[in-house]
Enzyme design. Structure first.
Site, PDB file in Angstrom:
ATOM      1  N   ILE A 207      13.249  -2.997  18.103  1.00  0.00           N
ATOM      2  CA  ILE A 207      14.080  -3.994  17.427  1.00  0.00           C
ATOM      3  C   ILE A 207      14.430  -3.265  16.348  1.00  0.00           C
ATOM      4  O   ILE A 207      13.809  -2.518  15.290  1.00  0.00           O
ATOM      5  CB  ILE A 207      13.315  -5.064  16.730  1.00  0.00           C
ATOM      6  CG1 ILE A 207      12.451  -6.073  17.892  1.00  0.00           C
ATOM      7  CG2 ILE A 207      13.980  -5.826  15.873  1.00  0.00           C
ATOM      8  CD1 ILE A 207      11.558  -7.150  17.426  1.00  0.00           C
TER       9      ILE A 207
ATOM     10  N   CYS B 122      -8.117   5.883  -2.248  1.00  0.00           N
ATOM     11  CA  CYS B 122      -9.186   6.917  -2.112  1.00  0.00           C
ATOM     12  C   CYS B 122      -9.891   7.224  -3.463  1.00  0.00           C
ATOM     13  O   CYS B 122     -10.847   8.012  -3.504  1.00  0.00           O
ATOM     14  CB  CYS B 122      -8.376   8.203  -1.682  1.00  0.00           C
ATOM     15  SG  CYS B 122      -7.347   7.946  -0.061  1.00  0.00           S
TER      16      CYS B 122
ATOM     17  N   TYR C 280      -8.225  39.301   0.815  1.00  0.00           N
ATOM     18  CA  TYR C 280      -9.932  39.387   0.357  1.00  0.00           C
ATOM     19  C   TYR C 280      -9.804  39.760  -1.114  1.00  0.00           C
ATOM     20  O   TYR C 280      -8.932  40.770  -1.429  1.00  0.00           O
ATOM     21  CB  TYR C 280     -10.373  40.775   1.021  1.00  0.00           C
ATOM     22  CG  TYR C 280     -11.732  41.034   0.500  1.00  0.00           C
ATOM     23  CD1 TYR C 280     -12.744  40.310   0.291  1.00  0.00           C
ATOM     24  CD2 TYR C 280     -11.653  42.536  -0.071  1.00  0.00           C
ATOM     25  CE1 TYR C 280     -13.748  40.857  -0.550  1.00  0.00           C
ATOM     26  CE2 TYR C 280     -12.727  42.984  -0.818  1.00  0.00           C
ATOM     27  CZ  TYR C 280     -14.066  42.010  -0.822  1.00  0.00           C
ATOM     28  OH  TYR C 280     -15.046  42.373  -1.579  1.00  0.00           O
TER      29      TYR C 280
ATOM     30  N   GLY D  89       0.777  -1.228   0.005  1.00  0.00           N
ATOM     31  CA  GLY D  89      -0.040  -0.192  -0.073  1.00  0.00           C
ATOM     32  C   GLY D  89       1.161   1.331  -0.057  1.00  0.00           C
ATOM     33  O   GLY D  89       2.071   1.162  -0.341  1.00  0.00           O
ATOM     34  N   ALA D  90       0.295   2.449   0.670  1.00  0.00           N
ATOM     35  CA  ALA D  90       1.105   3.665   0.766  1.00  0.00           C
ATOM     36  C   ALA D  90       2.405   3.545   1.169  1.00  0.00           C
ATOM     37  O   ALA D  90       3.461   4.090   0.734  1.00  0.00           O
ATOM     38  CB  ALA D  90       0.061   4.717   1.182  1.00  0.00           C
TER      39      ALA D  90
END
Length: 458
Positions: free
Chosen positions: A281, A50, A430, A18-19
């Site tokens: 470990i 996803c 803005y 996986g990832a």
């Protein structure tokens, strides 16, 4: 090129594609001299889980588009990838793993086994019926997609982000879609009930039947599913998706004697080295959904199901394989989902989680516009901020645009332990095309500030 002091050809085995697994495999190949092998139970490697719901919606044209890197890429890099293969055991003392009768030695090991779908015990037997699915892999998505091409009635059990994302996609494609959730709200790990109501109303307007506070009594059918019984009512279903959450896939690690935390995830130190009998470990790492981490706000153990968290963990593991001594700290878990036209995001903790931890919350809520109301495309935005001891501990946003950017900023604010007084001084830019004169976030902060006791007051 072999780095100084490094022995060429050290064997790095990665369990899980996986990832975390695939990112570590490429990172270690680029930056170290390890001989890298990835072993995965999945039939595919290096794809976007996803993105699967967006194939159902048609936003992504097909499942092939979700494959990030094909087999040739890894072959050219010299990474051996063994798919559809299960590791039967790990022998930490002899530094090897077993696959059937085959033994593979390792110098360094990464456990990134991910998670498995949770299925309520009382409907577990029903998963053998045709067209009853869980959704974790690309193969799952492909199978579900074929059924949805002709399905008329879909029942989704579980209203987390995947359930809601699939529900809006199928409802919009003309499939009668029912979304069931055991709790009295939806998206409960990310949103407070008052915020979730906005999403429920939206889903219902889009044609999704949302049933909260109900758990299915049974999934019915002889060979193929025909209906789901809920509160003595039969809901027709020619397809069922069970999406009630996931469980860390930590059994392999546990059987090897690796410590498991209270969440069910693998215990590691801050370098993501696994623990055995409380001791790290050095050459064995773990990352991703199978790994227990810690919540920045509460300090309590947790699991993260975010691809962004997994990618960060992969970076820490790769650094430590390279000898950089990098740590992975507690997370605020910023999350965003796109459900139809809504962008829904959260960061930090919810009110329910805060109360569970004995934290008194003061909240502020604001509703505003995404841009000047006279400007084309203006939409509503809903913002909720949560404070404890005057510090920001959580935020939730629902909007048609700009959710991710605000959540990202608030993620940093929580990690900086910013106070409500500091947020009141926030300056925002803005332009009528992209914002209102005062950002609605400021009104939410002011709303919480009005409820705050004065400094020094008891």
């Amino acid at each position: 090129m072999v780095k100084r002091g490094e022995t060429p050809g050290k064997k790095l085995l990665i369990i899980g594609g996986g990832a975390v697994g695939m990112a570590v495999s490429t990172g270690a190949t680029r930056h170290t001299s390890h001989d890298v092998t990835v072993i995965s139970t999945d039939k595919h490697a290096s794809y976007s889980q996803c993105g699967i719901p967006y194939v159902f919606s048609g936003d992504v044209p097909n499942f092939e588009q979700l494959i990030v890197k094909g087999p040739e890429f890894f072959k050219e890099m010299g990474i051996k990838v063994r798919l559809d293969t299960r590791v039967d055991s790990i022998d930490l003392d002899n530094r090897s793993i077993r696959i059937g009768k085959e033994q593979l030695a390792f110098d360094k090991l990464v456990i990134a086994t991910g998670s498995t779908p949770s299925i309520p015990e009382h409907i577990e037997n029903s998963t053998s019926l045709k067209n009853v699915f869980t959704l974790r892999t690309l193969s799952d998505g492909t199978q579900i997609g074929k059924v949805l091409d002709s399905a008329k009635d879909l029942v989704i059990i579980g209203a987390g982000s995947i359930g809601a994302e699939v529900a809006i996609a199928t409802a919009r494609s003309g499939i009668r879609t029912s979304l069931l959730n055991r709790s009295n709200t939806i998206l409960s790990s990310s949103l407070d009930p008052d915020m979730a109501e906005t999403v429920i109303s939206y889903l219902e307007k889009e044609g999704v039947q949302v049933l909260t506070g109900y758990s299915p009594t049974s999934i019915n059918g002889e060979e193929s599913v025909t209906s789901v019984t809920v509160n003595e009512i039969e809901i027709p279903a020619d397809a069922v998706l069970i999406s009630v959450g996931v469980t860390p896939d930590s059994a392999l690690a546990a059987e090897a004697g690796i410590d498991i935390g209270p969440t069910g995830g693998i215990l590691t130190n801050d370098r993501l080295q696994v623990m055995r009998n409380g001791n790290a470990i050095e050459d064995v790492f773990s990352g991703g959904e199978c790994t227990q981490i810690y919540n920045f706000v509460t300090g309590k153990p947790m699991l993260s199901h975010l691809a962004s968290t997994a990618r960060r963990m992969a970076g820490v593991i790769t650094d430590n394989l390279e000898g950089k001594d990098t740590c992975f700290g507690p997370v605020v878990n910023p999350w965003v989902a796109v459900i139809g036209d809504l962008q829904i995001g959260s960061v930090g903790i919810t009110t329910a989680e805060a109360e569970k931890q004995g934290m008194k919350v003061i909240s502020g809520i604001a509703t505003g516009s995404t841009r000047a109301e006279y400007f084309p495309g203006a939409g509503k935005i809903f913002i909720k901020v949560l404070f404890h001891d005057r510090c920001l501990i959580g935020a939730q946003i629902i909007s048609t645009t700009g959710t991710k950017e605000r959540i990202d900023g608030l993620s940093l604010a929580i990690k900086r332990k910013q106070t409500i007084d500091e947020l009141l001084e926030m300056e925002t830019c803005y332009s009528p095309a992209v914002s209102t004169l005062q950002d609605p976030l400021l009104f939410a902060v002011k709303g919480a500030h009005r409820k705050m006791p004065k400094k020094g007051a008891r």
